[in-house]
Design an enzyme around this catalytic site. Structure first.
Site, PDB file in Angstrom:
ATOM      1  N   THR A   7      51.954  49.427  30.814  1.00  0.00           N
ATOM      2  CA  THR A   7      50.537  49.623  31.112  1.00  0.00           C
ATOM      3  C   THR A   7      50.379  50.666  32.200  1.00  0.00           C
ATOM      4  O   THR A   7      51.297  50.880  33.002  1.00  0.00           O
ATOM      5  CB  THR A   7      49.863  48.318  31.573  1.00  0.00           C
ATOM      6  N   ASN A   9      47.384  50.272  33.829  1.00  0.00           N
ATOM      7  CA  ASN A   9      46.258  49.602  34.491  1.00  0.00           C
ATOM      8  C   ASN A   9      46.790  48.823  35.703  1.00  0.00           C
ATOM      9  O   ASN A   9      47.399  47.768  35.569  1.00  0.00           O
ATOM     10  CB  ASN A   9      45.582  48.663  33.477  1.00  0.00           C
ATOM     11  N   HIS A  11      45.263  47.118  37.935  1.00  0.00           N
ATOM     12  CA  HIS A  11      44.678  45.782  38.115  1.00  0.00           C
ATOM     13  C   HIS A  11      45.506  44.738  37.375  1.00  0.00           C
ATOM     14  O   HIS A  11      45.758  43.649  37.878  1.00  0.00           O
ATOM     15  CB  HIS A  11      43.241  45.738  37.578  1.00  0.00           C
ATOM     16  N   ASP A  68      47.241  43.233  25.745  1.00  0.00           N
ATOM     17  CA  ASP A  68      45.949  43.777  25.381  1.00  0.00           C
ATOM     18  C   ASP A  68      44.935  42.658  25.540  1.00  0.00           C
ATOM     19  O   ASP A  68      45.228  41.499  25.221  1.00  0.00           O
ATOM     20  CB  ASP A  68      45.955  44.306  23.944  1.00  0.00           C
ATOM     21  N   THR A  69      43.769  43.010  26.059  1.00  0.00           N
ATOM     22  CA  THR A  69      42.741  42.004  26.343  1.00  0.00           C
ATOM     23  C   THR A  69      41.413  42.456  25.782  1.00  0.00           C
ATOM     24  O   THR A  69      41.100  43.642  25.816  1.00  0.00           O
ATOM     25  CB  THR A  69      42.619  41.797  27.872  1.00  0.00           C
ATOM     26  N   ASP A 151      34.437  41.753  34.903  1.00  0.00           N
ATOM     27  CA  ASP A 151      34.490  40.630  35.850  1.00  0.00           C
ATOM     28  C   ASP A 151      33.145  40.305  36.529  1.00  0.00           C
ATOM     29  O   ASP A 151      32.836  39.122  36.699  1.00  0.00           O
ATOM     30  CB  ASP A 151      35.560  40.879  36.925  1.00  0.00           C
ATOM     31  N   LYS A 171      40.920  33.570  40.533  1.00  0.00           N
ATOM     32  CA  LYS A 171      40.748  34.023  39.145  1.00  0.00           C
ATOM     33  C   LYS A 171      41.885  33.484  38.277  1.00  0.00           C
ATOM     34  O   LYS A 171      41.672  33.096  37.125  1.00  0.00           O
ATOM     35  CB  LYS A 171      40.688  35.564  39.087  1.00  0.00           C
ATOM     36  N   HIS A 176      42.577  34.181  31.372  1.00  0.00           N
ATOM     37  CA  HIS A 176      43.275  34.515  30.130  1.00  0.00           C
ATOM     38  C   HIS A 176      44.649  35.127  30.423  1.00  0.00           C
ATOM     39  O   HIS A 176      45.663  34.743  29.857  1.00  0.00           O
ATOM     40  CB  HIS A 176      42.396  35.518  29.371  1.00  0.00           C
TER      41      HIS A 176
HETATM   42  P1  IMP Z   1      42.865  46.895  27.499  1.00  0.00           P
HETATM   43  O1  IMP Z   1      43.558  45.605  27.342  1.00  0.00           O
HETATM   44  O2  IMP Z   1      43.580  47.798  28.456  1.00  0.00           O
HETATM   45  O3  IMP Z   1      42.506  47.560  26.200  1.00  0.00           O
HETATM   46  O4  IMP Z   1      41.532  46.575  28.269  1.00  0.00           O
HETATM   47  C1  IMP Z   1      40.368  46.267  27.644  1.00  0.00           C
HETATM   48  C2  IMP Z   1      39.199  46.299  28.589  1.00  0.00           C
HETATM   49  O5  IMP Z   1      38.805  44.952  28.756  1.00  0.00           O
HETATM   50  C3  IMP Z   1      39.421  46.834  29.985  1.00  0.00           C
HETATM   51  O6  IMP Z   1      39.133  48.175  30.116  1.00  0.00           O
HETATM   52  C4  IMP Z   1      38.424  46.053  30.796  1.00  0.00           C
HETATM   53  O7  IMP Z   1      37.172  46.666  30.698  1.00  0.00           O
HETATM   54  C5  IMP Z   1      38.372  44.751  30.051  1.00  0.00           C
HETATM   55  N1  IMP Z   1      39.222  43.742  30.681  1.00  0.00           N
HETATM   56  C6  IMP Z   1      40.519  43.459  30.420  1.00  0.00           C
HETATM   57  N2  IMP Z   1      40.935  42.446  31.192  1.00  0.00           N
HETATM   58  C7  IMP Z   1      39.878  42.092  31.943  1.00  0.00           C
HETATM   59  C8  IMP Z   1      39.698  41.115  32.952  1.00  0.00           C
HETATM   60  O8  IMP Z   1      40.595  40.348  33.346  1.00  0.00           O
HETATM   61  N3  IMP Z   1      38.466  41.060  33.500  1.00  0.00           N
HETATM   62  C9  IMP Z   1      37.450  41.875  33.119  1.00  0.00           C
HETATM   63  N4  IMP Z   1      37.567  42.809  32.209  1.00  0.00           N
HETATM   64  C10 IMP Z   1      38.787  42.913  31.618  1.00  0.00           C
END
Ligand code: IMP
Length: 191
Positions: A7, A9, A11, A68-69, A151, A171, A176
């Site tokens: 990743t 990311n 965060h 992935d989320t 969030d 959190k 998740h």
């Molecule tokens: P991806 O998993 O990097 O494709 O992220 C998908 C998007 O979902 C991210 O850009 C965030 O906007 C959102 N996202 C993912 N995880 C979280 C979380 O824990 N809290 C809030 N938004 C989230």
């Protein structure tokens, strides 16, 4: 054990690192000197998670995982879902994504939603998936300044705070990502 976390990311890295107690050392793409923005072209969270870890495994041949989320909103038929990052466009702006979400929900009665994380782990070429779900609802105004993404407008079931009003540890009690990570750690401990 050392694993590359596929990743960019920070965060996600911070949240997952805060859950680990030393048995697992995660190395980010940046720390591993891998400069790549891995595409997420698929139609499901599972396929995107899988695609990200396979990209790194095929490139480096090292054990790794990705996640992935998506935010799945019932009244929007599960949207933004797999498109959560780019809901309001390629800029991937958190603010624009929230604005679009609130506009689309404005006329709806049911604001229930969930975050769903899928982790794809690859050990010696063998993939395993782990899922974590946080049920909750969307609120019409942003609250809090911590966290990222959606969030500020997501309140998990069992709390009256948004994720953005919680510390990372708080959190993690609902999240998740924490639930999927717990499954990943349990699996690795049993290897
Ligand atoms: P991806 O998993 O990097 O494709 O992220 C998908 C998007 O979902 C991210 O850009 C965030 O906007 C959102 N996202 C993912 N995880 C979280 C979380 O824990 N809290 C809030 N938004 C989230």
């Amino acid at each position: 054990m050392q694993l590359i976390f596929a990743t960019n990311n920070q965060h996600k890295v911070d949240e997952i690192r805060s859950l680990l107690t030393g048995e697992l050392d995660i190395v980010t793409l940046k720390e591993a000197g891998i400069d790549i923005d891995i595409p997420e072209p698929y139609e499901t969270i599972e396929e995107n998670a899988s695609g990200k870890s396979k990209t790194i495994y095929n490139m480096k041949g090292v054990n790794c995982f990705s996640e992935d989320t998506g935010l799945e909103v019932d009244a929007l038929n599960g949207e933004p879902g797999v498109k959560s990052a780019r809901y309001a466009g390629e800029s991937r702006s958190f603010d624009a994504n929230i604005d679009k979400l609130l506009i689309n929900l404005a006329e709806k009665k049911d604001w229930s939603a969930r975050f769903r994380t899928v982790i794809s782990l690859i050990i010696d070429g063998q993939e395993t998936l782990f899922e974590g779900i946080s049920e909750g609802h969307i609120i019409p105004e942003r609250r809090g300044s911590q966290g990222f993404g959606y969030d500020p407008v997501f309140v998990p079931a069992g709390s009256n705070k948004t994720f953005a009003e919680m510390s990372m540890n708080e959190k993690a009690q609902y999240s998740h990502r924490a639930k999927a990570t717990e499954k990943l750690v349990a699996f690795l401990n049993n290897l």
